[in-house]
Design a protein around this motif. Structure first.
Motif, PDB file in Angstrom:
ATOM      1  N   VAL A 356       3.329   0.220  11.850  1.00 27.73           N
ATOM      2  CA  VAL A 356       4.011   0.406  10.696  1.00 27.73           C
ATOM      3  C   VAL A 356       5.318  -0.388  11.339  1.00 27.73           C
ATOM      4  N   VAL A 357       5.821  -1.060  10.232  1.00 22.05           N
ATOM      5  CA  VAL A 357       7.218  -1.539  10.572  1.00 22.05           C
ATOM      6  C   VAL A 357       8.185  -0.592  10.352  1.00 22.05           C
ATOM      7  N   THR A 358       9.122  -0.285  11.304  1.00 22.20           N
ATOM      8  CA  THR A 358       9.995   0.673  11.474  1.00 22.20           C
ATOM      9  C   THR A 358      11.498   0.156  10.936  1.00 22.20           C
ATOM     10  N   GLY A 359      11.610  -1.041  11.003  1.00 23.72           N
ATOM     11  CA  GLY A 359      13.005  -1.478  10.666  1.00 23.72           C
ATOM     12  C   GLY A 359      13.225  -2.801  11.736  1.00 23.72           C
ATOM     13  N   ARG A 360      14.641  -2.880  11.449  1.00 28.94           N
ATOM     14  CA  ARG A 360      15.079  -3.899  12.510  1.00 28.94           C
ATOM     15  C   ARG A 360      16.141  -3.230  13.688  1.00 28.94           C
ATOM     16  N   ILE A 361      16.204  -4.178  14.500  1.00 29.01           N
ATOM     17  CA  ILE A 361      16.900  -3.650  15.870  1.00 29.01           C
ATOM     18  C   ILE A 361      18.234  -3.337  15.432  1.00 29.01           C
ATOM     19  N   LYS A 362      18.866  -4.015  14.702  1.00 29.74           N
ATOM     20  CA  LYS A 362      20.122  -3.455  14.362  1.00 29.74           C
ATOM     21  C   LYS A 362      20.283  -3.152  12.592  1.00 29.74           C
ATOM     22  N   HIS A 363      21.479  -2.732  12.329  1.00 33.19           N
ATOM     23  CA  HIS A 363      21.800  -2.189  11.155  1.00 33.19           C
ATOM     24  C   HIS A 363      21.629  -3.599  10.087  1.00 33.19           C
ATOM     25  N   PHE A 364      21.359  -3.580   8.784  1.00 31.91           N
ATOM     26  CA  PHE A 364      21.149  -4.762   8.010  1.00 31.91           C
ATOM     27  C   PHE A 364      21.054  -4.214   6.550  1.00 31.91           C
ATOM     28  N   ILE A 365      21.009  -5.296   5.830  1.00 29.66           N
ATOM     29  CA  ILE A 365      20.829  -5.018   4.263  1.00 29.66           C
ATOM     30  C   ILE A 365      19.848  -6.120   3.727  1.00 29.66           C
ATOM     31  N   SER A 366      18.769  -5.583   3.326  1.00 30.69           N
ATOM     32  CA  SER A 366      17.612  -6.520   3.068  1.00 30.69           C
ATOM     33  C   SER A 366      16.844  -6.112   1.527  1.00 30.69           C
ATOM     34  N   ALA A 367      17.818  -5.496   0.840  1.00 31.97           N
ATOM     35  CA  ALA A 367      17.075  -4.751  -0.493  1.00 31.97           C
ATOM     36  C   ALA A 367      16.381  -5.882  -1.303  1.00 31.97           C
ATOM     37  N   PHE A 368      16.742  -7.032  -1.077  1.00 34.52           N
ATOM     38  CA  PHE A 368      16.220  -8.219  -2.011  1.00 34.52           C
ATOM     39  C   PHE A 368      15.727  -9.408  -1.040  1.00 34.52           C
ATOM     40  N   GLY A 369      15.627  -9.167   0.167  1.00 35.48           N
ATOM     41  CA  GLY A 369      15.120 -10.007   0.993  1.00 35.48           C
ATOM     42  C   GLY A 369      16.160 -11.050   1.661  1.00 35.48           C
ATOM     43  N   GLU A 370      17.305 -10.600   1.441  1.00 38.02           N
ATOM     44  CA  GLU A 370      18.584 -11.225   2.394  1.00 38.02           C
ATOM     45  C   GLU A 370      18.891 -11.039   3.841  1.00 38.02           C
ATOM     46  N   GLN A 476      31.786   9.452  19.835  1.00 36.31           N
ATOM     47  CA  GLN A 476      31.071   8.112  19.817  1.00 36.31           C
ATOM     48  C   GLN A 476      30.696   7.676  18.313  1.00 36.31           C
ATOM     49  N   ASN A 477      30.780   8.780  17.543  1.00 29.74           N
ATOM     50  CA  ASN A 477      30.285   8.558  16.073  1.00 29.74           C
ATOM     51  C   ASN A 477      30.955   7.296  15.397  1.00 29.74           C
ATOM     52  N   LYS A 478      30.333   6.306  14.689  1.00 28.76           N
ATOM     53  CA  LYS A 478      30.693   5.316  14.039  1.00 28.76           C
ATOM     54  C   LYS A 478      30.156   5.308  12.667  1.00 28.76           C
ATOM     55  N   VAL A 479      31.034   4.720  11.480  1.00 27.36           N
ATOM     56  CA  VAL A 479      30.615   4.393  10.533  1.00 27.36           C
ATOM     57  C   VAL A 479      29.523   3.295  10.177  1.00 27.36           C
ATOM     58  N   PRO A 480      28.366   3.454   9.825  1.00 25.96           N
ATOM     59  CA  PRO A 480      27.488   2.160   9.869  1.00 25.96           C
ATOM     60  C   PRO A 480      27.997   0.926   9.135  1.00 25.96           C
ATOM     61  N   ARG A 481      27.961  -0.249   9.551  1.00 23.46           N
ATOM     62  CA  ARG A 481      28.637  -1.238   8.682  1.00 23.46           C
ATOM     63  C   ARG A 481      27.565  -1.770   7.493  1.00 23.46           C
ATOM     64  N   LEU A 482      26.519  -1.463   7.800  1.00 24.54           N
ATOM     65  CA  LEU A 482      25.276  -1.601   6.740  1.00 24.54           C
ATOM     66  C   LEU A 482      24.403  -0.542   6.467  1.00 24.54           C
ATOM     67  N   SER A 483      23.998  -0.336   5.359  1.00 24.08           N
ATOM     68  CA  SER A 483      22.990   0.618   5.086  1.00 24.08           C
ATOM     69  C   SER A 483      22.021  -0.048   3.958  1.00 24.08           C
ATOM     70  N   ASN A 484      20.662   0.218   4.262  1.00 23.88           N
ATOM     71  CA  ASN A 484      19.900  -0.502   3.247  1.00 23.88           C
ATOM     72  C   ASN A 484      19.456   0.449   2.229  1.00 23.88           C
ATOM     73  N   ASP A 485      20.111   1.428   2.211  1.00 19.70           N
ATOM     74  CA  ASP A 485      19.580   2.450   0.941  1.00 19.70           C
ATOM     75  C   ASP A 485      21.144   2.789   0.524  1.00 19.70           C
ATOM     76  N   ARG A 486      21.303   4.007  -0.409  1.00 19.50           N
ATOM     77  CA  ARG A 486      22.670   4.291  -0.927  1.00 19.50           C
ATOM     78  C   ARG A 486      22.929   5.603  -0.600  1.00 19.50           C
TER      79      ARG A 486
END
Length: 497
Positions: A356-370, A476-486
Motif C-alpha cells: 500500500v502507498v503510505t505517502g511521500r517522504i515529506k509533507h505535500f499537497i496533492s489533492a488534485f495531482g499537483e 521540537q514541535n512544528k506547524v506543518p507547512r503543508l497538509s493534504n487534508d483539512r
C-alpha cells in the motif's frame, strides 16, 4: 458476447497465468533483473564511474552506488538533454517524461526502448488480470476514456518530451484505438474546462464501459455529464463496468464518485509513475497492490526513518517485512540507479508481494495531482514578502475541495507580523510565484481546474494558541507547512482575524 471481449478472455487467461507464476518467483526475478541491469550498464558513463565491472552481488552494488534523489541525478540528466549518448543507459532515451518533482521543480525522467513496455504492458496487464479474476470482459466491447494530458510532445536534443500520460497515449494498442475516447484533437486541448466540455460532447451519447483518470478530474467529468443529461452517470452509461484510477488518494473522492455513478461498479487502483509502473490492484476487495517484480525494475527498500541518514539500511525484496514504512528506491532499464522516487510504501502481503502507498517522504499537497511541497510554498510566500516588505510569523497550507460550486483552491493560513498593503495583490504575487515553481499547479490553474489561492489571515499569536491547545507548544514541535487534508485547517478557523 462480442468480438473483442471474446478474443480478450483467452489472452487474459494467458497473461494472468504468467503473472501468477511470477508471484511465486518474485525474488529470483529480482535477482536476475539486477544482474542484467548491471551487465548492460557497464558501458555507460554511470557504469564506468561506479565500477560496474567489479559488481557481482547486491552487497557490492550497494557499496558502489549510493542512493540519489533527482537533484543529485540532475548532472546525468543534463548530459542527456545536451544530446550525449550512453549516459545512464545504452544509447539515448526514446522519451523524456516531464514531471514536477517533490524537491526539484520540473524533472525529466528518461524512458528507454527497453523500459517503455513497463508502462504500456503493466497497464494492459492490470485490465487483463481483472478480466481473469472476475470473468468480466464485456467492457472491451464498449468505449473507453483515459483522462490524460496532451499527447503533443516537444523535443529536447532530439528526444520527444512531454507528460507521461501524453507519451503513453501514443502507445495505445491498435486494437483499442477504435474504442478509445476522446479524439486525439480533443486530447490536445490545453485548457481543461474547454477540453472537458468537448470530452462530454464526444462521450455523452456513447456506450462508455471503462473510465480512467485521477479521481478529482473524473469527478469533474461526472459533474459535467450529470449537469448536461440530468441523469446519474451509471444511468447515462448503462454498461459502465470499471473505473481505473491512480495518482492521488482515492478515499476522499470515493463516496461522491460512487454517488455520481448511482450504482456500485468495480475499480482498479494503479501505481504508475514517470519512473516506472510500480504496482496494480490484482484482487477486487483485497488489500494492497501487486508489486511489479518482473518488468525491468529492481526494487530496494529503506526504512523511511533512515532515508536521510548518510548510510541508510538498504533491503532487497527478500529482506522486507510486513507493516514497515519503507522509502521506495528503484533501479531500472531506463537508466535509473538507486533512485529515490520519494514515495513510501508498506507491505501488506509477502506471498505474493503486495504494497500500500503510505505517502511521500515529506509533507505535500496533492489533492488534485499537483504535488506541491514545502520548499515551493516557502519560496513563493517569502519571495512575495521580500518584494513587498511584508513580515511573516507563521503559515500553513491546505486544499479546499468542497467549495459550494466554486472551483477548488489552496487555502493559506498566514499570521502576518506586518500586513501587506493590499492582501489580494499580495495573494496574487504568491500565486504567480507558486505557478512558476510548480508546473502541475500552473497546469491546474491554466486548465481552470483550480482557482488562485486564497489567504486567510490568522490573528496575532494564533498559531501559538493553537499549538498550546493541542499540547505541542515549544520543544521540537512544528506547524506543518503543508497538509493534504483539512484537519489542521479546520482547527485554525477559530484563530482567524
Amino acid at each position: 458476447m462480442k468480438f473483442k471481449s471474446l478474443l480478450a478472455k483467452p489472452f487474459a487467461s494467458i497473461v494472468s497465468s504468467k503473472i501468477r507464476k511470477e508471484m511465486q518467483r518474485a525474488v529470483e526475478d529480482q535477482d536476475a533483473i539486477l544482474e542484467d541491469l548491471v551487465k548492460t550498464g557497464r558501458n555507460t558513463d554511470f557504469g564506468k564511474e561506479h565500477n560496474f565491472d567489479a559488481i557481482h552481488t547486491y552487497n557490492e552494488f550497494k557499496a558502489a552506488v549510493p542512493i540519489r534523489d533527482y537533484e543529485q541525478f540532475k548532472p546525468y540528466i543534463n548530459k542527456i538533454k545536451e544530446g550525449r549518448h550512453h549516459v545512464l543507459w545504452k544509447g539515448q532515451p526514446i522519451y523524456l517524461a516531464k514531471t514536477s518533482g517533490t524537491t526539484s521543480g520540473i524533472k525529466y525522467i528518461p524512458i528507454s526502448k527497453e523500459s517503455i513496455s513497463n508502462h504500456i504492458d503493466t497497464a494492459r496487464n492490470a485490465l487483463l488480470y481483472y478480466m481473469s479474476e472476475t470473468g468480466n470482459s464485456s467492457f472491451a466491447d464498449g468505449k473507453m476514456i483515459f483522462l490524460s494530458g496532451s499527447p503533443e510532445l516537444e523535443r529536447i536534443a532530439g528526444v520527444p518530451t512531454g507528460r507521461l500520460s501524453g507519451i503513453v497515449n501514443h502507445h495505445v494498442p491498435r486494437y483499442l484505438r477504435t474504442n478509445q475516447l476522446p479524439s486525439y484533437e480533443t486530447n490536445c486541448i490545453e485548457d481543461w474546462e474547454t477540453k472537458l466540455d468537448q470530452i462530454v460532447e464526444e462521450t455523452i451519447n456513447q456506450d462508455m464501459t471503462l473510465i480512467s483518470g485521477i479521481p478529482p478530474w473524473v469527478q469533474m467529468y461526472f459533474d459535467r455529464l450529470i449537469a448536461r443529461s440530468g441523469k446519474p452517470v451509471g444511468e447515462l452509461f448503462k454498461n459502465l463496468d470499471l473505473l481505473v484510477y491512480g495518482g492521488v488518494n482515492f478515499e476522499p473522492y470515493r463516496a461522491k464518485l460512487m454517488e455520481s455513478i448511482g450504482r456500485p461498479i468495480h475499480t482498479i487502483e494503479t501505481f504508475p509513475a514517470s519512473e516506472g509502473f510500480i504496482a496494480f490492484q490484482d484482487v477486487q476487495g483485497g488489500e494492497g497492490l501487486l508489486l511489479n517484480t518482473n518488468s525491468g525494475i529492481f526494487f530496494e527498500f529503506v526504512p523511511a526513518q533512515e532515508i536521510f541518514n548518510e548510510n541508510p539500511t538498504r533491503l532487497s525484496l527478500k529482506e522486507v517485512e510486513l507493516g514497515v514504512n519503507y522509502a521506495l528506491i528503484i533501479n531500472s532499464n531506463a537508466g535509473l540507479w538507486a533512485y529515490n522516487i520519494g514515495d513510501t510504501v508498506k507491505f501488506v502481503s509477502l506471498n505474493p508481494y503486495r504494497i500500500v502507498v503510505t505517502g511521500r517522504i515529506k509533507h505535500f499537497i496533492s489533492a488534485f495531482g499537483e504535488h506541491v511541497i514545502g520548499e515551493e510554498v516557502e519560496h513563493s510566500l517569502m519571495k512575495a514578502a521580500g518584494e513587498e516588505q511584508v513580515r511573516i510569523t507563521e503559515f500553513t497550507v491546505a486544499p479546499m475541495v468542497q467549495t459550494n460550486g466554486e472551483l477548488p483552491y489552496h487555502e493559506w493560513f498566514v499570521e502576518f507580523e506586518t500586513m501587506p498593503a493590499d492582501l489580494a495583490t499580495f495573494a496574487a504575487r504568491v500565486d504567480e510565484n507558486l505557478r512558476q515553481k510548480n508546473i502541475y499547479y500552473d497546469d491546474l490553474l491554466t486548465g481552470n481546474i483550480l482557482q488562485p489561492l486564497k489567504i486567510r489571515p490568522v490573528r496575532r499569536q494564533g498559531f501559538i494558541d493553537y499549538m498550546k491547545s493541542i499540547g505541542k507548544l515549544g520543544g521540537q514541535n512544528k506547524v506543518p507547512r503543508l497538509s493534504n487534508d483539512r484537519t489542521l485547517a479546520e482547527q485554525l478557523m477559530q484563530y482567524l482575524q
